[in-house]
Design a protein around this motif. Structure first.
Motif, PDB file in Angstrom:
ATOM      1  N   ASP A 554      37.839  16.158  33.603  1.00 24.56           N
ATOM      2  CA  ASP A 554      36.466  16.189  33.100  1.00 24.56           C
ATOM      3  C   ASP A 554      35.855  17.579  33.201  1.00 24.56           C
ATOM      4  O   ASP A 554      34.654  17.751  32.973  1.00 24.56           O
ATOM      5  CB  ASP A 554      35.596  15.190  33.884  1.00 24.56           C
ATOM      6  N   ILE A 555      36.670  18.566  33.557  1.00 26.48           N
ATOM      7  CA  ILE A 555      36.204  19.951  33.666  1.00 26.48           C
ATOM      8  C   ILE A 555      36.832  20.764  32.542  1.00 26.48           C
ATOM      9  O   ILE A 555      38.013  20.590  32.223  1.00 26.48           O
ATOM     10  CB  ILE A 555      36.595  20.558  35.029  1.00 26.48           C
ATOM     11  N   GLU A 556      36.043  21.638  31.926  1.00 33.02           N
ATOM     12  CA  GLU A 556      36.604  22.527  30.903  1.00 33.02           C
ATOM     13  C   GLU A 556      37.742  23.330  31.515  1.00 33.02           C
ATOM     14  O   GLU A 556      37.595  23.918  32.579  1.00 33.02           O
ATOM     15  CB  GLU A 556      35.534  23.470  30.351  1.00 33.02           C
ATOM     16  N   LEU A 557      38.869  23.352  30.828  1.00 25.66           N
ATOM     17  CA  LEU A 557      40.065  23.967  31.391  1.00 25.66           C
ATOM     18  C   LEU A 557      39.857  25.443  31.704  1.00 25.66           C
ATOM     19  O   LEU A 557      40.266  25.925  32.759  1.00 25.66           O
ATOM     20  CB  LEU A 557      41.238  23.789  30.417  1.00 25.66           C
ATOM     21  N   SER A 558      39.223  26.174  30.787  1.00 25.98           N
ATOM     22  CA  SER A 558      38.990  27.599  31.037  1.00 25.98           C
ATOM     23  C   SER A 558      38.066  27.794  32.231  1.00 25.98           C
ATOM     24  O   SER A 558      38.246  28.723  33.025  1.00 25.98           O
ATOM     25  CB  SER A 558      38.381  28.255  29.794  1.00 25.98           C
ATOM     26  N   SER A 559      37.094  26.905  32.387  1.00 31.20           N
ATOM     27  CA  SER A 559      36.171  26.992  33.523  1.00 31.20           C
ATOM     28  C   SER A 559      36.913  26.736  34.830  1.00 31.20           C
ATOM     29  O   SER A 559      36.702  27.429  35.827  1.00 31.20           O
ATOM     30  CB  SER A 559      35.042  25.976  33.344  1.00 31.20           C
ATOM     31  N   LEU A 560      37.807  25.737  34.833  1.00 28.34           N
ATOM     32  CA  LEU A 560      38.578  25.425  36.038  1.00 28.34           C
ATOM     33  C   LEU A 560      39.435  26.612  36.465  1.00 28.34           C
ATOM     34  O   LEU A 560      39.423  27.019  37.629  1.00 28.34           O
ATOM     35  CB  LEU A 560      39.458  24.199  35.766  1.00 28.34           C
ATOM     36  N   ARG A 561      40.170  27.173  35.517  1.00 30.95           N
ATOM     37  CA  ARG A 561      41.122  28.231  35.863  1.00 30.95           C
ATOM     38  C   ARG A 561      40.435  29.539  36.230  1.00 30.95           C
ATOM     39  O   ARG A 561      41.040  30.389  36.883  1.00 30.95           O
ATOM     40  CB  ARG A 561      42.110  28.424  34.707  1.00 30.95           C
ATOM     41  N   ARG A 562      39.192  29.720  35.816  1.00 35.83           N
ATOM     42  CA  ARG A 562      38.461  30.919  36.242  1.00 35.83           C
ATOM     43  C   ARG A 562      38.198  30.913  37.741  1.00 35.83           C
ATOM     44  O   ARG A 562      37.976  31.963  38.341  1.00 35.83           O
ATOM     45  CB  ARG A 562      37.141  31.032  35.478  1.00 35.83           C
ATOM     46  N   HIS A 563      38.206  29.722  38.329  1.00 37.18           N
ATOM     47  CA  HIS A 563      37.930  29.612  39.764  1.00 37.18           C
ATOM     48  C   HIS A 563      39.203  29.524  40.594  1.00 37.18           C
ATOM     49  O   HIS A 563      39.134  29.290  41.809  1.00 37.18           O
ATOM     50  CB  HIS A 563      37.059  28.384  40.040  1.00 37.18           C
ATOM     51  N   ILE A 564      40.375  29.685  39.944  1.00 38.81           N
ATOM     52  CA  ILE A 564      41.652  29.590  40.648  1.00 38.81           C
ATOM     53  C   ILE A 564      42.418  30.896  40.481  1.00 38.81           C
ATOM     54  O   ILE A 564      42.543  31.421  39.380  1.00 38.81           O
ATOM     55  CB  ILE A 564      42.505  28.421  40.114  1.00 38.81           C
ATOM     56  N   GLY A 565      42.901  31.419  41.595  1.00 35.62           N
ATOM     57  CA  GLY A 565      43.775  32.581  41.564  1.00 35.62           C
ATOM     58  C   GLY A 565      45.150  32.170  42.056  1.00 35.62           C
ATOM     59  O   GLY A 565      45.267  31.391  43.011  1.00 35.62           O
ATOM     60  N   ILE A 566      46.191  32.674  41.414  1.00 28.91           N
ATOM     61  CA  ILE A 566      47.531  32.240  41.774  1.00 28.91           C
ATOM     62  C   ILE A 566      48.476  33.424  41.832  1.00 28.91           C
ATOM     63  O   ILE A 566      48.421  34.320  40.994  1.00 28.91           O
ATOM     64  CB  ILE A 566      48.043  31.180  40.767  1.00 28.91           C
ATOM     65  N   VAL A 567      49.318  33.424  42.862  1.00 23.52           N
ATOM     66  CA  VAL A 567      50.388  34.410  42.999  1.00 23.52           C
ATOM     67  C   VAL A 567      51.690  33.630  42.972  1.00 23.52           C
ATOM     68  O   VAL A 567      51.967  32.831  43.858  1.00 23.52           O
ATOM     69  CB  VAL A 567      50.257  35.206  44.311  1.00 23.52           C
ATOM     70  N   LEU A 568      52.466  33.854  41.920  1.00 21.92           N
ATOM     71  CA  LEU A 568      53.673  33.063  41.711  1.00 21.92           C
ATOM     72  C   LEU A 568      54.832  33.560  42.561  1.00 21.92           C
ATOM     73  O   LEU A 568      54.843  34.694  43.035  1.00 21.92           O
ATOM     74  CB  LEU A 568      54.067  33.100  40.233  1.00 21.92           C
ATOM     75  N   TYR A 584      44.086  42.521  35.031  1.00 18.49           N
ATOM     76  CA  TYR A 584      44.425  41.605  33.942  1.00 18.49           C
ATOM     77  C   TYR A 584      43.471  40.415  33.879  1.00 18.49           C
ATOM     78  O   TYR A 584      43.043  39.999  32.804  1.00 18.49           O
ATOM     79  CB  TYR A 584      45.863  41.115  34.096  1.00 18.49           C
ATOM     80  N   GLY A 585      43.119  39.855  35.028  1.00 19.36           N
ATOM     81  CA  GLY A 585      42.225  38.703  35.047  1.00 19.36           C
ATOM     82  C   GLY A 585      40.762  39.072  34.971  1.00 19.36           C
ATOM     83  O   GLY A 585      39.904  38.205  34.799  1.00 19.36           O
ATOM     84  N   LYS A 586      40.448  40.365  35.079  1.00 25.37           N
ATOM     85  CA  LYS A 586      39.065  40.848  35.003  1.00 25.37           C
ATOM     86  C   LYS A 586      39.074  42.199  34.301  1.00 25.37           C
ATOM     87  O   LYS A 586      38.932  43.251  34.930  1.00 25.37           O
ATOM     88  CB  LYS A 586      38.471  40.958  36.416  1.00 25.37           C
ATOM     89  N   PRO A 587      39.238  42.208  32.977  1.00 23.37           N
ATOM     90  CA  PRO A 587      39.399  43.469  32.237  1.00 23.37           C
ATOM     91  C   PRO A 587      38.227  44.418  32.379  1.00 23.37           C
ATOM     92  O   PRO A 587      38.383  45.632  32.232  1.00 23.37           O
ATOM     93  CB  PRO A 587      39.554  43.004  30.779  1.00 23.37           C
ATOM     94  N   GLU A 588      37.041  43.876  32.673  1.00 22.50           N
ATOM     95  CA  GLU A 588      35.855  44.743  32.773  1.00 22.50           C
ATOM     96  C   GLU A 588      35.686  45.355  34.156  1.00 22.50           C
ATOM     97  O   GLU A 588      34.699  46.066  34.425  1.00 22.50           O
ATOM     98  CB  GLU A 588      34.606  43.935  32.421  1.00 22.50           C
ATOM     99  N   ALA A 589      36.633  45.136  35.066  1.00 24.94           N
ATOM    100  CA  ALA A 589      36.518  45.642  36.443  1.00 24.94           C
ATOM    101  C   ALA A 589      36.463  47.172  36.464  1.00 24.94           C
ATOM    102  O   ALA A 589      37.126  47.850  35.666  1.00 24.94           O
ATOM    103  CB  ALA A 589      37.694  45.148  37.269  1.00 24.94           C
ATOM    104  N   SER A 590      35.676  47.698  37.381  1.00 23.22           N
ATOM    105  CA  SER A 590      35.591  49.153  37.546  1.00 23.22           C
ATOM    106  C   SER A 590      36.821  49.652  38.302  1.00 23.22           C
ATOM    107  O   SER A 590      37.538  48.880  38.947  1.00 23.22           O
ATOM    108  CB  SER A 590      34.323  49.522  38.305  1.00 23.22           C
ATOM    109  N   PHE A 591      37.038  50.953  38.247  1.00 20.78           N
ATOM    110  CA  PHE A 591      38.191  51.535  38.933  1.00 20.78           C
ATOM    111  C   PHE A 591      38.061  51.349  40.444  1.00 20.78           C
ATOM    112  O   PHE A 591      39.056  51.142  41.145  1.00 20.78           O
ATOM    113  CB  PHE A 591      38.302  53.022  38.580  1.00 20.78           C
ATOM    114  N   GLU A 592      36.834  51.407  40.944  1.00 20.33           N
ATOM    115  CA  GLU A 592      36.612  51.211  42.378  1.00 20.33           C
ATOM    116  C   GLU A 592      37.009  49.799  42.797  1.00 20.33           C
ATOM    117  O   GLU A 592      37.592  49.596  43.867  1.00 20.33           O
ATOM    118  CB  GLU A 592      35.139  51.466  42.736  1.00 20.33           C
TER     119      GLU A 592
END
Length: 734
Positions: A554-568, A584-592
């Motif tokens: 019942d949760i939008e899939l994109s919304s769910l996965r935005r709250h999950i981080g995974i290291v395979l 990659y998961g946050k393209p707008e991130a600053s260099f800092e």
């Protein structure tokens, strides 16, 4: 499938759960129908007439299995008293279904929930019973080509102006060739050069100049139209190819992971490249030629009938034979080119595997072995292409012979009419030109048939991907979560990649917000499957998984996965810079922010030691980095994503002990305030977990802290001891 009488199949005291049929008579070993029914408390066997043959109470059954036979199988029950009871025999055609029935019988006999495949892969066409090229694929012989053709034409929609320009240009060129050129030829022959023209030398020269000028004008106009048509055709070619590749790639991105589990990557790539090329090639070249050829044919027939209906009908005598021949080769051609597409997929698969595993190939000195496999695939492709092309060329030869009869008829019968003054020489010459306006398209319609066959085969494979079931991204009424607390609940969760062989058989677990959970168990116990369900890479077959009390479905899939981080377990990096991979998961991130994430993952130190630091290109799949470096960058990527729920699937398996200590310290800081699931190869790394969940045979066998489970001396204790003994023995060997 046959079924017994209504009374037997609807027994209220022992309701029917599953029914399957076997196709051999076990006494005569000839084809004969048997129906096996699985009821709530018994197994029953009926013959084809519905007569009950055997009833076995489930309470008496210890196990069930299918025993392989030559060309088939036999369903056998082992009773609790040790008796082996053969029930039915079947051919290989239905043996897979009978095997599923055996699994269902055993599940109920052992008190488990019934979980078997209710649907099976189709290997034969339901309409013509031919073997399918691939399981669950469409049948090349029965596919509705008219519907596929209409769907192909829909890709011309966004480019109507260019499409109309190409088609209009083709039609105008056909009109010039059909009407203008023959008429001018007739005029020159009869009104200028003919002995009955009655023109003086001066008048004849003027008339000749006018006719030749008309021919020159027709030539220039045709050349301009040809350029204009090709100009727009090149635009269509580029854009339709782009749209086709975009459609199939977009579909691939949104398909369920189960689609990729069943198919080889090389075959999928073949559909994106080889098959899309065939479709747009037919749209750009085949469709305009089909239309212009049709107009040329019709126009030629009309002009011919106006010139001499007798000669036109005589010339058309071979046409029915050409039409019959084309109809006979239509379906075989489509089937053969469909096989060519399959062989291309196999070749791409072999090439993809060999090049991706080139280090393994060289390490085991298997260059010659891989060459043999490639040569075999390449030969299969060449052979299938050879068969298809030879079939076409053989048919083309007959068409050429039939078409070659037309000039003979024209000169023979037409000459007879000229000699008897029923036809002028100019009209005969015009008919000679019109002859090719009629037979040229007929002959080249065979080429269009070849294009069409290739395009239909490619389109079937392309549309199979586009029409495959995608992930349910936006269920009606699905909610978007802006923030989450991180409480996870597994409620009687059941799941199996093969539905008849479940991996999880009823998982019940509540994880508090911010809790660190270690998932432990033997290989294949279901640890990774558990977190796959949390990410909704797969949907649970039964029960549900809840986040903050909300069913994940019942949760939008994109919304769910935005709250999950995974290291395979196997880190994957994209061909680009280190900074691009971390962000990659946050393209707008600053260099800092990128540097901060790298520090948290103990990656900053080795990154700055590289010549280009964060601008270092990692190569394809991160091939320019070590395994430990790739793993730390993937951890930094998850950290920068800043999820509320963190999944570490063997996150430290590719690093040395010293680096592992640094990462464990970083993870300790990272997991604060986050709900974390950790799967670790070295069980000692889970000492700091709030709780350990031991999964065994698809169920939670033990639950507690590291100390509690060690004190219990159960499954977890045995796993730790086995690992310690293995490590000790390995150290002594070294």
């Amino acid at each position: 499938m046959s079924s017994p009488s209504e009374a037997d199949s609807t027994d209220n005291d022992d309701p029917l759960l599953l029914s399957e049929w076997a196709d051999l008579d076990e006494e005569t070993h000839r084809f004969g129908e048997r129906v096996v029914q699985l009821h709530q408390r018994s197994v029953r066997v009926y013959d084809g007439a519905g007569v009950l043959l055997v009833t076995v109470p489930l309470a008496d059954i210890k196990s069930a299995r299918t025993e392989p036979l030559v060309g088939g199988a036999r369903l056998e029950l082992t009773l609790k008293n040790g008796t082996l009871l053969p029930l039915v025999e079947c051919t290989a055609r239905v043996s897979a279904r009978v095997s599923e029935l055996a699994r269902g019988i055993e599940q109920l006999a052992q008190g488990e929930e019934l979980a078997v495949k209710l649907t099976h892969q189709k290997t034969r066409c339901e309409r013509c019973n031919r073997l399918l090229p691939e399981p669950d694929s469409s049948c090349p012989a029965c596919v509705q080509r008219a519907a596929i053709f209409r769907r192909i034409l829909s890709y011309l929609g966004p480019y109507r102006f260019q499409a109309v320009s190409v088609i209009g240009g083709s039609l105008l060129i056909a009109a010039i060739n059909t009407f203008a050129t023959p008429k001018l030829t007739e005029g020159i022959t009869d009104k200028v050069l003919g002995p009955r023209s009655g023109l003086s030398l001066g008048e004849g020269s003027v008339q000749l100049g006018l006719y030749v000028g008309g021919m020159l004008l027709a030539l220039l106009l045709g050349a301009f139209l040809q350029w204009y048509k090709n100009y727009n055709a090149s635009f269509l070619s580029a854009n339709i190819a782009k749209d086709l590749r975009a459609s199939i790639y977009r579909a691939l991105e949104h398909l369920q992971l189960s689609f990729f589990d069943k198919r080889q990557m090389g075959a999928i790539i073949s559909r994106v490249t080889q098959d899309t090329d065939r479709v747009w090639g037919f749209l750009v070249d085949g469709v305009p030629y089909l239309l212009s050829g049709t107009l040329t044919l019709v126009g030629g027939l009309v002009s011919g009938l106006l010139l001499s209906w007798k000669l036109t009908l005589a010339i058309l005598l071979p046409v029915p034979l050409v039409a019959v021949l084309m109809s006979l080769i239509w379906k075989p051609m489509a089937s053969k080119y469909h096989k060519v597409g399959q062989k291309w997929g196999r070749l791409h698969t072999q090439l993809n595997e060999s090049l991706n595993g080139i280090r393994v190939v060289k390490a085991f000195v298997r260059e010659d072995g891989e060459w043999d496999k490639f040569r075999s695939r390449n030969s299969e492709l060449a052979q299938s292409g050879l068969i298809a092309d030879r079939w076409w060329f053989r048919s083309e030869t007959f068409v050429t012979v039939l078409v070659g009869l037309a000039p003979l008829i024209n000169w023979g019968f037409g000459g007879y009419l000229v000699l008897h003054s029923e036809l002028t020489l100019g009209k005969l010459m015009a008919m000679q030109i019109l002859l090719w306006q009629v037979y040229g398209p007929l002959q080249w319609f065979g080429q269009v048939n070849q294009w069409f066959s290739r395009a239909m085969a490619g389109a079937e494979r392309v549309f199979e991907v586009i029409d495959s079931q995608s992930e349910t991204y936006d269920k009606p009424g699905a909610v978007a979560l802006e923030t989450v607390e991180g409480e996870i609940r597994f409620e009687n969760v059941r799941f199996g990649y093969d539905k008849s062989n479940p991996v999880l058989k009823g998982i019940d677990l509540t994880v508090k917000p911010g809790e660190l959970i270690g998932l432990v168990g033997r290989s294949g116990a279901g640890k990774s499957t558990t977190v796959n369900l949390l990410c909704r890479f797969y949907e649970a077959d039964g029960g549900c998984v809840r986040l903050d009390g909300i069913d994940l479905r019942d949760i939008e899939l994109s919304s769910l996965r935005r709250h999950i981080g995974i290291v395979l377990q196997e880190p994957f990096l994209f061909n680009g810079t280190i900074a691009e991979n971390i962000a990659y998961g946050k393209p707008e991130a600053s260099f800092e922010e990128i540097i901060e994430a790298a520090r948290a993952a103990c990656a900053h130190e080795f990154i700055v030691q590289k010549p280009d630091a964060y601008d270092t290109n990692v190569g394809e799949k991160g091939g320019k980095l070590s395994g430990g470096e790739k793993q730390r960058i993937s951890i930094a990527r998850a950290i920068l994503h800043n999820p509320k729920i963190l999944i570490l699937d063997e996150a430290t398996s590719s690093v040395d002990v010293e680096t592992e200590k640094k990462i464990q310290q970083a993870i300790g800081n990272l997991t604060a305030g986050r709900t974390t699931f950790a799967i670790a190869h070295r069980l000692s790394t889970l000492r700091n977990a709030d709780r350990l969940v031991v999964i065994d045979k698809g169920r939670i066998a033990e639950l507690g802290t590291h100390a509690e489970l060690m004190e219990k001396q159960g499954i977890f204790y045995n796993l730790v001891e086995t690992q310690n003994q293995t490590s000790k023995a390995l150290a002594e060997t070294i």
